[in-house]
Design a protein around this motif. Sequence first.
Motif, short mmCIF file in Angstrom:
data_model
loop_
_atom_site.label_atom_id
_atom_site.label_comp_id
_atom_site.label_asym_id
_atom_site.label_seq_id
_atom_site.Cartn_x
_atom_site.Cartn_y
_atom_site.Cartn_z
N GLU C 91 0.81 -1.26 0.22
CA GLU C 91 0.00 0.01 0.01
C GLU C 91 0.93 1.27 -0.03
N GLU C 92 1.97 1.36 0.73
CA GLU C 92 2.88 2.26 0.73
C GLU C 92 3.32 2.69 -0.57
N LYS C 94 2.30 1.76 -3.36
CA LYS C 94 1.23 2.12 -4.31
C LYS C 94 0.89 3.89 -4.12
N GLU C 95 0.99 4.28 -2.71
CA GLU C 95 0.75 5.71 -2.39
C GLU C 95 1.87 6.62 -3.13
N VAL C 96 3.05 6.10 -3.07
CA VAL C 96 4.15 6.82 -3.79
C VAL C 96 3.82 6.92 -5.10
N LEU C 98 1.13 6.65 -6.75
CA LEU C 98 -0.21 7.62 -7.08
C LEU C 98 0.15 9.04 -7.01
N ALA D 52 -2.69 5.96 4.02
CA ALA D 52 -1.87 4.93 3.69
C ALA D 52 -0.46 5.05 3.73
N LEU D 53 0.02 6.74 3.72
CA LEU D 53 1.45 6.98 3.85
C LEU D 53 1.59 7.91 4.65
N ARG D 58 5.95 11.07 2.49
CA ARG D 58 5.04 11.93 1.35
C ARG D 58 6.28 12.92 0.77
#
Lengths: 125, 125, 125, 125, 125, 125
Positions: C91-92, C94-96, C98, D52-53, D58
């Motif tokens: 998930e982490e 994917k967040e990056v 995204l 999620a992050l 970020r």
Amino acid sequence: MKNTRFTLGLAQLSKIDGDAGHQVIESLQEICPDLARFTIEYPFGDIYTRQALDLKSREIATVAALTALGNCTPQLKVHLNAALNVGCSEEEVKEVLLQMSVYAGFPAALNGMFAFKDVLNERKA
Amino acid sequence: MKNTRFTLGLAQLSKIDGDAGHQVIESLQEICPDLARFTIEYPFGDIYTRQALDLKSREIATVAALTALGNCTPQLKVHLNAALNVGCSEEEVKEVLLQMSVYAGFPAALNGMFAFKDVLNERKA
Amino acid sequence: MKNTRFTLGLAQLSKIDGDAGHQVIESLQEICPDLARFTIEYPFGDIYTRQALDLKSREIATVAALTALGNCTPQLKVHLNAALNVGCSEEEVKEVLLQMSVYAGFPAALNGMFAFKDVLNERKA
Amino acid sequence: MKNTRFTLGLAQLSKIDGDAGHQVIESLQEICPDLARFTIEYPFGDIYTRQALDLKSREIATVAALTALGNCTPQLKVHLNAALNVGCSEEEVKEVLLQMSVYAGFPAALNGMFAFKDVLNERKA
Amino acid sequence: MKNTRFTLGLAQLSKIDGDAGHQVIESLQEICPDLARFTIEYPFGDIYTRQALDLKSREIATVAALTALGNCTPQLKVHLNAALNVGCSEEEVKEVLLQMSVYAGFPAALNGMFAFKDVLNERKA
Amino acid sequence: MKNTRFTLGLAQLSKIDGDAGHQVIESLQEICPDLARFTIEYPFGDIYTRQALDLKSREIATVAALTALGNCTPQLKVHLNAALNVGCSEEEVKEVLLQMSVYAGFPAALNGMFAFKDVLNERKA
């Protein structure tokens, strides 16, 4: 104690970039001395000391790449000076910049040429 | 009737890129013959025919720029061949690619080197 | 005899990239062993061994940069694996990817996400 | 009437970027208020609010990407500030910038470091 | 004696870019008149004179590309002016810049919009 | 329940990109449905629905930008199709690609043209 790569790199930096190179290194000392050290050790100590390509060809490659990337004018100016320092003629440098119009477009070539105009004016002053 | 720039450019393309250059031009004929003509006239007719820089230095500049840009592998391969065609040694080409690790990062240098590995294998075959 | 930077770098490469890293190094041996050595010594020996930033944060930075640059998919895949290896959750990562839609545009984010889809499928296989 | 995404985004912008973020939004009002609104809604309302992050990760991703792209210094400075605002130490930010020498080359890393030098000086003033 | 491409290109440059274009050409005369000549002959003589696409669409394409590349602000400003000169409304130009947030990220769109703000202020002055 | 932006965006995606757009969205569902949703909401729901610029001009801008960036061929192909879908003639699309030789170099223009050749062949098949 400084290692061999650092010592060799510093000598090569002096030979290629002269004062401009030292000013870059100096300006890093306060904010991140390790980046100054790595910049001397890897590019100048490891790469520019290799014998398989002459310095003139190395500077042609660097000027071409930095002109094409187009997002690092300060470093391009250092290497436009360096190209002249290691034996490129003004005409040869201009040809490299001109040729970049083919591979990176006319704006990149124009901006490279204007950077060289600044460099030549600074060298005359 | 073809103009002088086209004629000179086509001769220069043959000299530098050999068959690979002609294949690029050929593959454009169906989709956009004017882009084929412009590619011969401007880069090869106007730029690569100029005397102020030797062809070996021109190819060093082009290989450096295309490796640094990193988004045009087919053209990089044509010019890795061209560099060898106009007199660069394999070692000199490798040095240019290696040096790009400094200016465009290790991924760009690695991808350039793998493209050259392909080119050398194709030339042996 | 290999130096300390090489030895430390090779250990760090194994820890972070696992087999994928060794395959990259191996594939360079024939064409340019010095680039293999430099890749181990500078990125992995000098940089990834520094204590001031944890490996998870380093891989987040690398995945972000390679996704934004968008022209080095093979290296991005190595580091998508590496991010999972050093403790990022799926998930982490994917967040990056995204988040890169904001800074480098949706095509860069989409291509990064499709590369991660490939990586996840390969890890399952 | 402003929607939820806008309201949440504006709060997140304040938390992360502080005054610098509001100045960017303000400077867009005259020329294109819709771009100001979209900048609040999508990056800050949709993305930076996701759980999620963590925000520190970020900002590491954003600083890495903007340093690697190398063509958006004003936004990089906003996020160098933001990284400090959300909990990165100065040393951690410097490590991210240093690491970009590997993936985007030394000029990109140097320019990122000089931008951070400016940011740190401005924060002291 | 100047050739037809040069004469046609110079007329097209005047029509599209007005004084700004001539200033670019003028500023090249001292450093590299051949780059000035090539800039007139190829982009303006060969490309912008072609009938298959109207000038308004050409400037939309150029503004989009230069905004996305993000490393050539002086040329972007010339073409933001040019877009208005050949019939784009201010709103249409803003839409192109806004849309670049999707393909090249928000920083590129923001920097394009700030360049347009400068251009509009200069045109009012 | 899907929001208005999503519903409008999905309709606009269908109108512009047809099946190709839906395939992109579909291929994201397994790996990251939120990126699929954001891609519909922001680019297609927020941007492409705005009235201030016609869809033909929008696709000219997108094709130009993606060709110049040169690192997102799959998305370029989607938008080369889209340009034809919303009313650009084949000749107009070719002119945009040709013109990119001026702003992003001949390799970018050539790769754009070869992508269009593929697109035209796929549409005939």
